[in-house]
Design a protein around this motif. Structure first.
Motif, PDB file in Angstrom:
ATOM      1  N   GLY A 136       8.046   9.732   7.548  1.00  0.00           N
ATOM      2  CA  GLY A 136       7.253  10.931   7.325  1.00  0.00           C
ATOM      3  C   GLY A 136       7.778  11.747   6.159  1.00  0.00           C
ATOM      4  O   GLY A 136       8.635  11.303   5.383  1.00  0.00           O
ATOM      5  N   LEU A 137       7.245  12.966   6.032  1.00  0.00           N
ATOM      6  CA  LEU A 137       7.628  13.881   4.960  1.00  0.00           C
ATOM      7  C   LEU A 137       8.803  14.725   5.416  1.00  0.00           C
ATOM      8  O   LEU A 137       8.712  15.466   6.403  1.00  0.00           O
ATOM      9  CB  LEU A 137       6.440  14.786   4.589  1.00  0.00           C
ATOM     10  N   CYS A 138       9.912  14.634   4.691  1.00  0.00           N
ATOM     11  CA  CYS A 138      11.117  15.390   5.039  1.00  0.00           C
ATOM     12  C   CYS A 138      10.934  16.868   4.670  1.00  0.00           C
ATOM     13  O   CYS A 138      10.511  17.187   3.560  1.00  0.00           O
ATOM     14  CB  CYS A 138      12.331  14.820   4.321  1.00  0.00           C
ATOM     15  N   ILE A 139      11.261  17.751   5.604  1.00  0.00           N
ATOM     16  CA  ILE A 139      11.066  19.183   5.404  1.00  0.00           C
ATOM     17  C   ILE A 139      12.392  19.902   5.166  1.00  0.00           C
ATOM     18  O   ILE A 139      12.597  20.514   4.124  1.00  0.00           O
ATOM     19  CB  ILE A 139      10.338  19.811   6.612  1.00  0.00           C
ATOM     20  N   ALA A 140      13.302  19.841   6.130  1.00  0.00           N
ATOM     21  CA  ALA A 140      14.572  20.565   5.994  1.00  0.00           C
ATOM     22  C   ALA A 140      15.600  19.983   6.951  1.00  0.00           C
ATOM     23  O   ALA A 140      15.261  19.370   7.973  1.00  0.00           O
ATOM     24  CB  ALA A 140      14.376  22.054   6.271  1.00  0.00           C
ATOM     25  N   LEU A 141      16.868  20.212   6.625  1.00  0.00           N
ATOM     26  CA  LEU A 141      17.973  19.747   7.469  1.00  0.00           C
ATOM     27  C   LEU A 141      18.077  20.624   8.717  1.00  0.00           C
ATOM     28  O   LEU A 141      18.079  21.847   8.624  1.00  0.00           O
ATOM     29  CB  LEU A 141      19.277  19.786   6.679  1.00  0.00           C
ATOM     30  N   LYS A 142      18.155  19.993   9.875  1.00  0.00           N
ATOM     31  CA  LYS A 142      18.325  20.720  11.140  1.00  0.00           C
ATOM     32  C   LYS A 142      19.797  20.995  11.404  1.00  0.00           C
ATOM     33  O   LYS A 142      20.215  22.136  11.542  1.00  0.00           O
ATOM     34  CB  LYS A 142      17.712  19.906  12.278  1.00  0.00           C
ATOM     35  N   ASP A 143      20.603  19.937  11.479  1.00  0.00           N
ATOM     36  CA  ASP A 143      22.037  20.108  11.695  1.00  0.00           C
ATOM     37  C   ASP A 143      22.768  18.822  11.357  1.00  0.00           C
ATOM     38  O   ASP A 143      22.168  17.763  11.178  1.00  0.00           O
ATOM     39  CB  ASP A 143      22.348  20.544  13.134  1.00  0.00           C
ATOM     40  N   ILE A 144      24.077  18.930  11.251  1.00  0.00           N
ATOM     41  CA  ILE A 144      24.950  17.782  10.992  1.00  0.00           C
ATOM     42  C   ILE A 144      25.604  17.389  12.304  1.00  0.00           C
ATOM     43  O   ILE A 144      26.246  18.219  12.968  1.00  0.00           O
ATOM     44  CB  ILE A 144      25.999  18.121   9.932  1.00  0.00           C
ATOM     45  N   VAL A 145      25.447  16.133  12.693  1.00  0.00           N
ATOM     46  CA  VAL A 145      25.971  15.661  13.968  1.00  0.00           C
ATOM     47  C   VAL A 145      27.450  15.299  13.846  1.00  0.00           C
ATOM     48  O   VAL A 145      28.273  15.716  14.668  1.00  0.00           O
ATOM     49  CB  VAL A 145      25.157  14.450  14.473  1.00  0.00           C
ATOM     50  N   SER A 146      27.790  14.549  12.811  1.00  0.00           N
ATOM     51  CA  SER A 146      29.192  14.138  12.661  1.00  0.00           C
ATOM     52  C   SER A 146      29.499  13.822  11.204  1.00  0.00           C
ATOM     53  O   SER A 146      28.604  13.459  10.431  1.00  0.00           O
ATOM     54  CB  SER A 146      29.503  12.925  13.543  1.00  0.00           C
ATOM     55  N   LEU A 147      30.789  13.960  10.856  1.00  0.00           N
ATOM     56  CA  LEU A 147      31.286  13.618   9.523  1.00  0.00           C
ATOM     57  C   LEU A 147      32.457  12.655   9.661  1.00  0.00           C
ATOM     58  O   LEU A 147      33.307  12.838  10.530  1.00  0.00           O
ATOM     59  CB  LEU A 147      31.766  14.871   8.782  1.00  0.00           C
ATOM     60  N   LYS A 148      32.476  11.656   8.813  1.00  0.00           N
ATOM     61  CA  LYS A 148      33.647  10.775   8.764  1.00  0.00           C
ATOM     62  C   LYS A 148      34.563  11.225   7.629  1.00  0.00           C
ATOM     63  O   LYS A 148      34.223  12.114   6.847  1.00  0.00           O
ATOM     64  CB  LYS A 148      33.222   9.316   8.578  1.00  0.00           C
TER      65      LYS A 148
END
Length: 247
Positions: A43-55
């Motif tokens: 679909g069409l990306c709108i905005a970032l919701k949240d970051i789940v994890s970072l390595k």
């Protein structure tokens, strides 16, 4: 209409962004890469919701930037089939009625999915619903540009829009520079008009279509009810008056 998609990507942060906090820099880079972009079959990306994890971030040899694998959730526009949305008419053509939501313009209502019977007015560049009246006559209801319109999502179409090379030419075509140039131009034109994500909609149901159509009908119905109530009240008053006179 909107869904949350869980995605994974390796985000590159250039050295000139090292003064920012890592999470802040990653958020900005993810939105820069994905906002207002179409992901195939998503679909069409709108905005970032949240970051789940970072390595852990790494720096590759010969590259001063940091690379971080990120798992995140992104808000994506992808209405479900059968859902009802309200937009505005962007334009009309023989292909149908083109509708916009403001942030998404690739919505088409084909002629077969319009209210029946409908016709296309070349002079007005607008579709017209020939609304049947009780006396057998027809009343023209125009679908003008800018009018709010309610529609049902009937189909979605995803197309691969990645750049492709010119078509392979045989030996004879390769010897002719004019033919090769024409082939490349045709291929470029086809690539330009390709839309990665389109929605096909329908309004051939009661209650769907230009909102003002149904507002007018509701107003007429309400006026009819008010007149009926007024007549009933006058009739009751007349009966009360007759009864008092007889006494």
């Amino acid at each position: 209409m909107f869904v949350l998609a869980e995605l994974k990507d390796t985000i590159r942060i250039a050295p000139d962004q090292f003064h920012l906090k890592l999470v802040e820099a990653i958020r900005d880079e993810i939105n820069r890469k994905l906002a207002n972009k179409v992901l195939l079959n998503l679909g069409l990306c709108i905005a970032l919701k949240d970051i789940v994890s970072l390595k852990d971030s790494i720096i590759l040899p010969g590259d001063g930037a940091s690379h971080t694998e990120v798992l995140f959730r992104y808000i994506v526009f992808r209405p479900t089939i059968g859902s009802i949305l309200t937009g505005k008419i962007r334009s009309c053509s023989r292909e149908g009625v083109h509708v916009t939501l403001g942030f998404f313009d690739d919505i088409l209502i084909p002629p077969s999915a319009l209210q029946h019977p409908s016709r296309f007015e070349e002079a007005e560049q607008a579709w017209v619903w020939e609304y049947p009246l009780e006396d057998g006559a027809k009343h023209d209801l125009f679908m003008d540009i800018g009018e709010p319109i309610k529609f049902r999502v009937s189909r979605e179409i995803f197309e691969e829009s990645s750049p492709i090379g010119p078509p392979k030419a045989d030996t004879q075509q390769a010897s002719s520079s004019a033919a090769a140039t024409a082939a490349v131009a045709a291929s470029t034109q086809q690539t330009e008009v390709k839309t990665p994500y389109r929605i096909v909609a329908a309004i051939n149901e009661s209650g769907l279509g230009v909102l003002s159509w149904w507002d007018q009908q509701n107003q007429v119905a309400e006026e009819g009810d008010e007149n009926e109530d007024k007549d009933n009240a006058e009739y009751e008053n007349d009966e009360d008056g007759e009864g008092a006179y007889e006494e």
